[in-house]
Write an enzyme that holds these catalytic residues in place. Structure first.
Site, PDB file in Angstrom:
ATOM      1  N   ARG A 274      41.194  27.123  39.980  1.00 39.34           N
ATOM      2  CA  ARG A 274      39.834  27.353  40.479  1.00 39.34           C
ATOM      3  C   ARG A 274      39.376  26.277  41.452  1.00 39.34           C
ATOM      4  NH1 ARG A 274      36.114  29.139  41.370  1.00 39.34           N
ATOM      5  NH2 ARG A 274      34.436  29.275  39.850  1.00 39.34           N
TER       6      ARG A 274
ATOM      7  N   ARG B  44      38.478  29.380  31.787  1.00 39.30           N
ATOM      8  CA  ARG B  44      38.289  27.934  31.965  1.00 39.30           C
ATOM      9  C   ARG B  44      38.737  27.064  30.814  1.00 39.30           C
ATOM     10  NH1 ARG B  44      32.253  28.295  33.372  1.00 39.30           N
ATOM     11  NH2 ARG B  44      32.632  30.023  31.968  1.00 39.30           N
TER      12      ARG B  44
ATOM     13  N   TYR C 110      22.492  43.573  35.043  1.00 37.75           N
ATOM     14  CA  TYR C 110      22.755  42.469  35.976  1.00 37.75           C
ATOM     15  C   TYR C 110      22.188  42.747  37.365  1.00 37.75           C
ATOM     16  CZ  TYR C 110      25.784  39.691  32.985  1.00 37.75           C
ATOM     17  OH  TYR C 110      26.260  38.885  31.998  1.00 37.75           O
TER      18      TYR C 110
ATOM     19  N   ARG D 278      38.799  37.487  27.549  1.00 36.41           N
ATOM     20  CA  ARG D 278      38.725  36.310  28.431  1.00 36.41           C
ATOM     21  C   ARG D 278      39.879  35.330  28.192  1.00 36.41           C
ATOM     22  NH1 ARG D 278      33.412  35.031  30.614  1.00 36.41           N
ATOM     23  NH2 ARG D 278      32.412  37.048  30.874  1.00 36.41           N
TER      24      ARG D 278
ATOM     25  N   ASP E 117      36.507  41.049  37.342  1.00 33.12           N
ATOM     26  CA  ASP E 117      35.197  40.866  36.720  1.00 33.12           C
ATOM     27  C   ASP E 117      34.452  42.193  36.746  1.00 33.12           C
ATOM     28  OD1 ASP E 117      33.499  38.447  35.672  1.00 33.12           O
ATOM     29  OD2 ASP E 117      32.108  39.803  36.677  1.00 33.12           O
TER      30      ASP E 117
HETATM   31  O1  CP3 Z   1      41.062  37.241  30.767  1.00 33.74           O
HETATM   32  C1  CP3 Z   1      40.200  38.156  30.877  1.00 33.74           C
HETATM   33  O2  CP3 Z   1      39.487  38.549  29.948  1.00 33.74           O
HETATM   34  C2  CP3 Z   1      40.099  38.881  32.191  1.00 33.74           C
HETATM   35  C3  CP3 Z   1      39.041  38.566  33.035  1.00 33.74           C
HETATM   36  C4  CP3 Z   1      37.584  38.835  32.755  1.00 33.74           C
HETATM   37  C5  CP3 Z   1      36.598  37.989  33.335  1.00 33.74           C
HETATM   38  N1  CP3 Z   1      35.377  38.563  33.116  1.00 33.74           N
HETATM   39  C6  CP3 Z   1      36.887  36.740  34.052  1.00 33.74           C
HETATM   40  C7  CP3 Z   1      35.816  35.731  34.192  1.00 33.74           C
HETATM   41  C8  CP3 Z   1      36.916  39.886  32.114  1.00 33.74           C
HETATM   42  C9  CP3 Z   1      37.491  41.011  31.262  1.00 33.74           C
HETATM   43  C10 CP3 Z   1      35.538  39.713  32.375  1.00 33.74           C
HETATM   44  C11 CP3 Z   1      34.504  40.663  31.917  1.00 33.74           C
HETATM   45  C12 CP3 Z   1      33.100  40.320  32.053  1.00 33.74           C
HETATM   46  N2  CP3 Z   1      32.513  39.629  33.069  1.00 33.74           N
HETATM   47  C13 CP3 Z   1      32.086  40.715  31.149  1.00 33.74           C
HETATM   48  C14 CP3 Z   1      32.301  41.589  29.935  1.00 33.74           C
HETATM   49  C15 CP3 Z   1      32.837  40.824  28.791  1.00 33.74           C
HETATM   50  C16 CP3 Z   1      31.840  39.921  28.127  1.00 33.74           C
HETATM   51  O3  CP3 Z   1      32.114  38.707  28.140  1.00 33.74           O
HETATM   52  O4  CP3 Z   1      30.833  40.392  27.611  1.00 33.74           O
HETATM   53  C17 CP3 Z   1      30.874  40.188  31.616  1.00 33.74           C
HETATM   54  C18 CP3 Z   1      29.514  40.341  30.963  1.00 33.74           C
HETATM   55  C19 CP3 Z   1      31.155  39.522  32.839  1.00 33.74           C
HETATM   56  C20 CP3 Z   1      30.199  38.847  33.728  1.00 33.74           C
HETATM   57  C21 CP3 Z   1      30.460  37.417  33.842  1.00 33.74           C
HETATM   58  N3  CP3 Z   1      31.498  36.884  34.549  1.00 33.74           N
HETATM   59  C22 CP3 Z   1      29.703  36.372  33.280  1.00 33.74           C
HETATM   60  C23 CP3 Z   1      28.470  36.552  32.431  1.00 33.74           C
HETATM   61  C24 CP3 Z   1      30.307  35.194  33.669  1.00 33.74           C
HETATM   62  C25 CP3 Z   1      29.768  33.810  33.447  1.00 33.74           C
HETATM   63  C26 CP3 Z   1      29.988  33.333  32.100  1.00 33.74           C
HETATM   64  C27 CP3 Z   1      31.003  32.282  32.136  1.00 33.74           C
HETATM   65  O5  CP3 Z   1      31.907  32.318  31.277  1.00 33.74           O
HETATM   66  O6  CP3 Z   1      30.880  31.405  33.014  1.00 33.74           O
HETATM   67  C28 CP3 Z   1      31.462  35.525  34.429  1.00 33.74           C
HETATM   68  C29 CP3 Z   1      32.420  34.598  34.987  1.00 33.74           C
HETATM   69  C30 CP3 Z   1      33.861  34.763  34.626  1.00 33.74           C
HETATM   70  N4  CP3 Z   1      34.513  35.953  34.512  1.00 33.74           N
HETATM   71  C31 CP3 Z   1      34.767  33.694  34.392  1.00 33.74           C
HETATM   72  C32 CP3 Z   1      36.008  34.303  34.113  1.00 33.74           C
HETATM   73  C33 CP3 Z   1      37.303  33.609  33.854  1.00 33.74           C
HETATM   74  C34 CP3 Z   1      34.466  32.197  34.476  1.00 33.74           C
HETATM   75  C35 CP3 Z   1      33.924  31.847  35.801  1.00 33.74           C
HETATM   76  C36 CP3 Z   1      34.638  30.783  36.629  1.00 33.74           C
HETATM   77  O7  CP3 Z   1      35.865  30.645  36.621  1.00 33.74           O
HETATM   78  O8  CP3 Z   1      33.900  30.102  37.361  1.00 33.74           O
END
Ligand code: CP3
Length: 354
Positions: free
Chosen positions: A43, A34, A157, A30, A79
């Protein structure tokens, strides 16, 4: 693929080939997100999945952490939920809540309402385009990771409709509807394989499989439903790509008893979380091991981060190590604290120039 820029930093690729490196490479799960003000600004202008779907936007956001930090890898901005979306399930990103499905799977009959075998090369072409553009834009300064969510994590999910503390609805499927669960998990596995193969062909240089909800599974459920599928992903991706296959990484969050299973598998890298001991790391020694500072450690003062980083590095001594966190970085992390972690890894592991 031959028109991609020449690699000027290939430490991670070298480690995976068993070659020497001048210092331990590091990237952060990640790393685009944010905790970066430039991401939050972006965003405000674009909805989350709009960024994922537009190759230029996805490329820009992938580049943001690379401009700030001395990182040894990039990961395509996307994602894990793009697969359920490709299967025609609506999923939206709700601020403060995370990914949310408008109609989660409730009973096995609901499987008839979704597309279990989407044409990945068509519906997920936008990810492939983002990867190709981003690989060119990085200019060889870092290798580019592609990724998927693993079948069980995606199913969790799709049934829960979003995040959950217990995953009891999704586990209920495993106990109450084992056949329907297998049908869904099998379909997800096929999509994961096709999607990873497409990402590699589009230019991804390492592939990571995220089993983020491994911790919800007992050893019995893990062996019954998911281990064979995770192994199949690595085996089939490699068989399909042949000698050009990138290294493949597996992350079972919270799954200690699972990690050892991957020692005997086609996976090249095992990503571990922060709860693992040195002894457990040594058992994985025949593979590259990636990890594992607790993301919460970055809330500590900088001197303590430096100390914890040195202790972490010691845990991986004698192991082919890619430094990372034990899970994704949290949105309220101070980017300067992340810089301390990255720079400490580099400084502490830099070998003297010959
Ligand atoms: O920089 C990176 O790592 C690349 C992008 C990336 C994102 N999600 C962007 C993201 C990657 C590799 C993921 C994988 C992902 N997404 C996983 C597996 C990794 C882990 O953390 O276990 C999972 C379970 C998800 C599902 C997901 N997406 C969740 C649970 C959330 C909400 C949690 C949160 O941080 O708000 C997201 C949202 C998300 N995915 C964001 C980002 C940058 C933040 C959301 C936003 O910008 O509003």
């Amino acid at each position: 693929m031959s028109d991609f820029p020449v690699m000027t930093n290939d430490r991670i690729l070298r480690i995976c080939r068993g070659e020497e490196v001048d210092r331990t490479p590091i990237w952060i799960m990640r790393q685009a997100g944010r905790y970066l003000s430039e991401f939050r600004e972006y965003r405000k202008k674009h909805e989350f999945f709009e960024i994922c779907r537009n190759p230029e936007y996805a490329c820009e956001v992938t580049m943001q952490p690379l401009r700030r930090f001395d990182l040894d890898a990039s990961i395509i901005f996307s994602d894990i939920m793009v697969i359920p979306q490709a299967m025609e399930m609506e999923c939206v990103m709700i601020s403060g809540k995370g990914p949310t499905f408008t109609s989660p799977l409730d009973t096995p009959e609901d499987l008839d309402k979704i597309n279990l075998s989407p044409d990945v090369n068509k519906v997920l072409q936008y990810v492939f385009d983002a990867i190709t553009l981003t690989r060119k834009t990085i200019g060889g300064k870092q290798p580019l990771f592609g990724f998927v969510g693993a079948p069980w994590t995606l199913m969790a999910y799709m049934v829960e409709g979003g995040g959950s503390k217990t995953y009891s609805k999704a586990k209920k499927w495993l106990y109450q509807y084992p056949e329907a669960s297998e049908k869904l998990l099998d379909a997800l596995t096929t999509v994961c394989i096709d999607f990873l193969v497409g990402q590699a062909r589009a230019g991804a240089q390492v592939l990571q499989v995220f089993e983020s909800h491994a911790d919800a599974l007992s050893p019995e459920l893990f062996h019954k439903f998911t281990l064979k599928l995770l192994k199949r992903i690595a085996t089939e991706v490699k068989a399909k790509l042949g000698k050009d296959s990138p290294p493949v990484s597996i992350f079972c969050k919270g799954g200690h008893f699972m990690n050892n299973e991957f020692v005997k598998s086609e996976y090249d890298i095992i990503q571990v979380d922060w709860t693992i001991s040195r002894e457990q790391i040594l058992e994985l020694k025949s593979k590259v091991v990636q990890g594992n500072l607790d993301p919460c450690q970055l809330y500590a003062p900088k001197e303590e981060i430096e100390k914890a980083t040195r202790e972490m590095l010691k845990k991986f001594e004698g192991v082919r190590h890619i430094a990372n966190l034990g899970h994704g970085i949290y949105p309220d992390t101070d980017p300067d604290h992340l810089r301390t972690y990255i720079d400490t890894v580099h400084k502490e592991t830099q070998k003297a120039q010959a």
